[in-house]
Design an enzyme around this catalytic site. Sequence first.
Site, mmCIF file in Angstrom:
data_model
loop_
_atom_site.group_PDB
_atom_site.id
_atom_site.type_symbol
_atom_site.label_atom_id
_atom_site.label_comp_id
_atom_site.label_asym_id
_atom_site.label_seq_id
_atom_site.Cartn_x
_atom_site.Cartn_y
_atom_site.Cartn_z
ATOM 1 N N LYS A 1 2.487 -10.529 -9.798
ATOM 2 C CA LYS A 1 3.476 -10.591 -9.259
ATOM 3 C C LYS A 1 4.460 -11.943 -9.701
ATOM 4 O O LYS A 1 3.612 -12.841 -10.349
ATOM 5 C CB LYS A 1 3.667 -10.419 -7.753
ATOM 6 C CG LYS A 1 3.374 -9.070 -7.408
ATOM 7 C CD LYS A 1 3.871 -8.816 -5.993
ATOM 8 C CE LYS A 1 3.720 -7.046 -5.735
ATOM 9 N NZ LYS A 1 3.558 -6.941 -4.401
ATOM 10 N N ARG B 1 -4.872 -4.956 -3.996
ATOM 11 C CA ARG B 1 -4.197 -3.968 -4.966
ATOM 12 C C ARG B 1 -3.837 -4.706 -6.512
ATOM 13 O O ARG B 1 -3.195 -5.571 -6.429
ATOM 14 C CB ARG B 1 -2.793 -3.660 -4.096
ATOM 15 C CG ARG B 1 -2.140 -2.465 -4.805
ATOM 16 C CD ARG B 1 -0.763 -2.178 -4.056
ATOM 17 N NE ARG B 1 -0.033 -1.180 -4.657
ATOM 18 C CZ ARG B 1 0.800 -1.464 -5.622
ATOM 19 N NH1 ARG B 1 1.101 -2.483 -6.115
ATOM 20 N NH2 ARG B 1 1.530 -0.063 -6.269
HETATM 21 N N1 HH2 Z 1 3.431 -3.640 -4.363
HETATM 22 C C1 HH2 Z 1 4.161 -2.946 -5.332
HETATM 23 C C2 HH2 Z 1 4.463 -1.677 -5.001
HETATM 24 N N2 HH2 Z 1 3.807 -1.139 -3.955
HETATM 25 N N3 HH2 Z 1 2.399 -1.487 -1.940
HETATM 26 C C3 HH2 Z 1 1.901 -2.317 -1.336
HETATM 27 N N4 HH2 Z 1 1.156 -1.817 0.190
HETATM 28 N N5 HH2 Z 1 1.748 -3.560 -1.256
HETATM 29 C C4 HH2 Z 1 2.434 -4.081 -2.283
HETATM 30 O O1 HH2 Z 1 2.290 -5.580 -2.471
HETATM 31 C C5 HH2 Z 1 3.178 -3.381 -3.264
HETATM 32 C C6 HH2 Z 1 3.185 -2.099 -2.965
HETATM 33 C C7 HH2 Z 1 5.017 -3.614 -6.536
HETATM 34 O O2 HH2 Z 1 3.952 -3.609 -7.537
HETATM 35 P P1 HH2 Z 1 3.839 -2.570 -8.702
HETATM 36 O O3 HH2 Z 1 3.740 -1.061 -8.181
HETATM 37 O O4 HH2 Z 1 2.840 -2.974 -9.783
HETATM 38 O O5 HH2 Z 1 5.248 -2.397 -9.337
HETATM 39 P P2 HH2 Z 1 6.570 -1.383 -9.333
HETATM 40 O O6 HH2 Z 1 6.859 -1.419 -7.848
HETATM 41 O O7 HH2 Z 1 7.571 -2.030 -10.140
HETATM 42 O O8 HH2 Z 1 5.916 0.056 -9.701
#
Ligand code: HH2
Length: 303
Positions: free
Chosen positions: A246, A280
Site C-alpha cells: 500500500k 492479506r
Molecule cells: N484492500 C484492498 C482491497 N480489498 N479488503 C480488505 N478486507 N482489506 C484491505 O485492506 C483491502 C481489501 C486494496 O488492495 P488491492 O486489492 O491490492 O487493490 P485494488 O483495490 O486496487 O484491487
Amino acid sequence: MATPNLINPHLAGGMIETPKFRRPRSLRLKDGRVIRFPAVMGILNVTPDSFSDGGRYLEPERAIEHALAMEAAGAAIIDIGGESTRPAGAAAVAVEVEMERVLPVIEALRGKLTVPLSVDTRRAVVAGAALDEGAAIINDISGLRHDPAMMALAAETGCAVVLMHMRGGPTDHAGHARYRDVVAEVSAFLARQATVAVAAGVVRSRIIVDPGLGFAKNAQHNLELMGGLSRICALGYPVLVGASRKRFVRAIAGDSESEQLVGTAAANALAVGAGASIVRVHDVGPAVAVVKMALAIAKSGGG
Ligand code: HH2
C-alpha cells in the site's frame, strides 16, 4: 504486595490493567473447513486497474493459475475481487462486468482449490452468485453497509464475513480521512458493526474485522492503526490486516519491488506480533515465512 514500577507505570505489578486477549485459534466455516490463525490471505485481483497488479490476472487462465500457485505457496484463503478500490479514484464497474470477471474463475477453481475462497465485493448479487459457485467468505470493504441486501445474505447463508472500516466510497474515501483518535474510532465502528451483524443473524464466530488500511486514512492514520492494533485485536474477533504494497508502505520503505516486499513484511510481522489473525498479501511465499517467524517469537514466552 505489588511494587509500583516508576520507569514504566504499565508494568506496575497488577496495578494497571492492560487489555488481555488471545488471538482466536481458528475459524470454522459452514462447510466444516477450518482456517487456522495466523493465516495468509492471497490477493487475486481479476481487474485491469488494481493499484499494484492490475491487468496481470484479467485472463481467467492466468487468474486460475495464480490462485493455485498462491495455495501451493501456503495461502490459507484466496481473496478474489473484480473491482479495484485503489485510492486514486477507482472507477466503479458495472455489476455485470464484476460478475463476468470473478464468477468463471470461482467456478473453474471449484474442485481444484482446497483452501476457501473469499469474494471481495460490496454488492450482494455478486457475493450471492460467488457463494453459489463455492466461495465461503464475503470480504466487504464497506462492512456490509454499501448494499442493504448484503447483511441478510450473510445471515441467510451462514458464510464468514470480513467487516472492514472505511468512510465514503472507493472514489472519495481519501476526503474522509479525519479522526481525533483513529484507533478508538475505528475500533468503535468495528465493534458496533459486528454487533449489528450478529443482531441481524450473522454467525458471530465467523466475523473477521479489518481496520481498512488506506481507506479514508492517511499515512499517519495507517501507522497509528498498526501501532494500536492490539486494541483492535482486544475486541475479540479475528483481525485482518491489509498492508500489502500500500501507498504508506511504499512511501516509507521505498517504491522498488524489493522495498515494497520488505516494507510489507515488516508491517505483517508487527501485525502478527500484535495479535492479528490474517494478513492479506500479494506475495504469499514471503508472507508465509514472515507469519511463521512472527508466530514463533510471539509463542516463545519471552518478554
Ligand atoms: N484492500 C484492498 C482491497 N480489498 N479488503 C480488505 N478486507 N482489506 C484491505 O485492506 C483491502 C481489501 C486494496 O488492495 P488491492 O486489492 O491490492 O487493490 P485494488 O483495490 O486496487 O484491487
